[in-house]
Design an enzyme around this catalytic site. Structure first.
Site, PDB file in Angstrom:
ATOM      1  CG  HIS A  17     -23.179 -61.437 -13.155  1.00  0.00           C
ATOM      2  ND1 HIS A  17     -22.999 -60.416 -14.063  1.00  0.00           N
ATOM      3  CD2 HIS A  17     -21.975 -61.567 -12.518  1.00  0.00           C
ATOM      4  CE1 HIS A  17     -21.771 -59.958 -13.976  1.00  0.00           C
ATOM      5  NE2 HIS A  17     -21.121 -60.648 -13.053  1.00  0.00           N
TER       6      HIS A  17
ATOM      7  CG  HIS B   2     -17.286 -57.372  -7.431  1.00  0.00           C
ATOM      8  ND1 HIS B   2     -16.698 -56.150  -7.694  1.00  0.00           N
ATOM      9  CD2 HIS B   2     -17.520 -57.955  -8.643  1.00  0.00           C
ATOM     10  CE1 HIS B   2     -16.592 -55.993  -9.013  1.00  0.00           C
ATOM     11  NE2 HIS B   2     -17.089 -57.065  -9.605  1.00  0.00           N
TER      12      HIS B   2
ATOM     13  CG  ASP C  40     -21.678 -57.435 -10.750  1.00  0.00           C
ATOM     14  OD1 ASP C  40     -22.802 -56.990 -10.430  1.00  0.00           O
ATOM     15  OD2 ASP C  40     -21.091 -57.114 -11.797  1.00  0.00           O
ATOM     16  CG  ASP C  41     -18.684 -61.532  -9.749  1.00  0.00           C
ATOM     17  OD1 ASP C  41     -19.407 -61.293 -10.736  1.00  0.00           O
ATOM     18  OD2 ASP C  41     -17.504 -61.157  -9.664  1.00  0.00           O
TER      19      ASP C  41
ATOM     20  CG  HIS D 214     -18.567 -64.296 -13.997  1.00  0.00           C
ATOM     21  ND1 HIS D 214     -17.383 -63.826 -14.507  1.00  0.00           N
ATOM     22  CD2 HIS D 214     -19.148 -63.238 -13.383  1.00  0.00           C
ATOM     23  CE1 HIS D 214     -17.231 -62.548 -14.198  1.00  0.00           C
ATOM     24  NE2 HIS D 214     -18.305 -62.161 -13.519  1.00  0.00           N
TER      25      HIS D 214
END
Length: 256
Positions: A122, A217, A72-73, A126
């Site tokens: 995503h 991540h 993620d991210d 965020h």
């Protein structure tokens, strides 16, 4: 002396008294039935959802030793290239849930390196979808969708909401894109193992089961480095247990 709840009950009719008592007890303002972040219904109450359902997945029931590794991210320059290099060296596919604004700024980091990998949405920046109206959630998904499609040449079909938070408005927006919502049933727990990197490897290798969706991540606070530095060892350990790595969509296909 009357309590707040008692006062509310005495001061209202029978139908309204229960509601007033609840509000007095909880201190919560009632949410709007239509509009706002909680409602899964369009504000005009006449526009139907695009499709009949939204699929929300934590893991997949399968007897095959399959696991989906997710990040993620990103993409960001601190660790995304390192993660991709580890995956290249170990020939491991993964699913990257990318932030649209990061993809626009740092798309060159992943250009030409996504052949075996999958990209999911995503959101654009965020922000918490559980606190977003339908209009805000839709815009966050649409901007990211367009950017990720341009980056990868493939339209994303998966959504991971930031923090794993969902509300009715987010599900309604996801429905408009035909997304499947992908959560996870195992994660790296980096902050628990900052002083015990081998312990994190042992935890991940030992706790995964067939059909696991594993959260990691490729950017963020420094404690996440403990997972990235142990990533190759985790992959080797899981393969030694007989696991095969697949993308999330490949794992979902196991459900038939």
């Amino acid at each position: 002396m009357l309590t707040r709840v008692g006062s509310a009950l005495l001061g209202a009719g029978a139908a309204g008294g229960v509601k007033m008592a609840h509000d007095a007890l909880t201190g919560d303002d009632p949410l709007p039935f239509y509009g706002g972040y909680a409602s899964p219904i369009h504000r005009d109450r006449s526009t139907p959802p695009r499709s009949a359902q939204v699929d929300v997945v934590w893991s997949v029931q399968t007897t095959r030793n399959l696991i989906a590794l997710t990040f993620d991210d990103g993409p960001k320059p601190n660790w995304t290239p390192e993660v991709l290099s580890i995956l290249d060296d170990t020939r491991t596919p993964a699913t990257f849930f990318m932030v649209g604004a990061h993809a626009r700024q740092h798309g060159g980091l992943v250009a030409g390196r996504l052949a075996r990998h999958e990209i999911g949405n995503h959101t654009w920046r965020h922000r918490d979808l559980a606190r977003s109206s339908y209009e805000e959630a839709y815009e966050a998904l649409a901007r990211a969708h367009d950017e990720l499609t341009k980056l990868s040449g493939r339209e994303p079909t998966l959504l991971r909401p930031p923090y794993g938070h969902l509300a009715g408005s987010a599900l309604l927006a996801a429905n408009e894109f035909g997304y499947r919502v992908v959560l996870w049933n195992r994660q790296m727990l980096e902050s628990r193992y900052t002083s015990d990197p081998p312990g994190l490897v042992d935890y991940v290798v030992g706790s995964c089961t067939p059909g696991t969706i594993l959260l990691a991540h490729d950017t963020g606070p420094a404690d996440r480095l403990v997972a990235i530095r142990g990533l190759a060892a985790m992959i080797r350990g899981l393969r030694a247990r007989g696991f095969e790595f697949v993308t999330v969509s490949e794992l979902l296909a196991e459900r038939g």
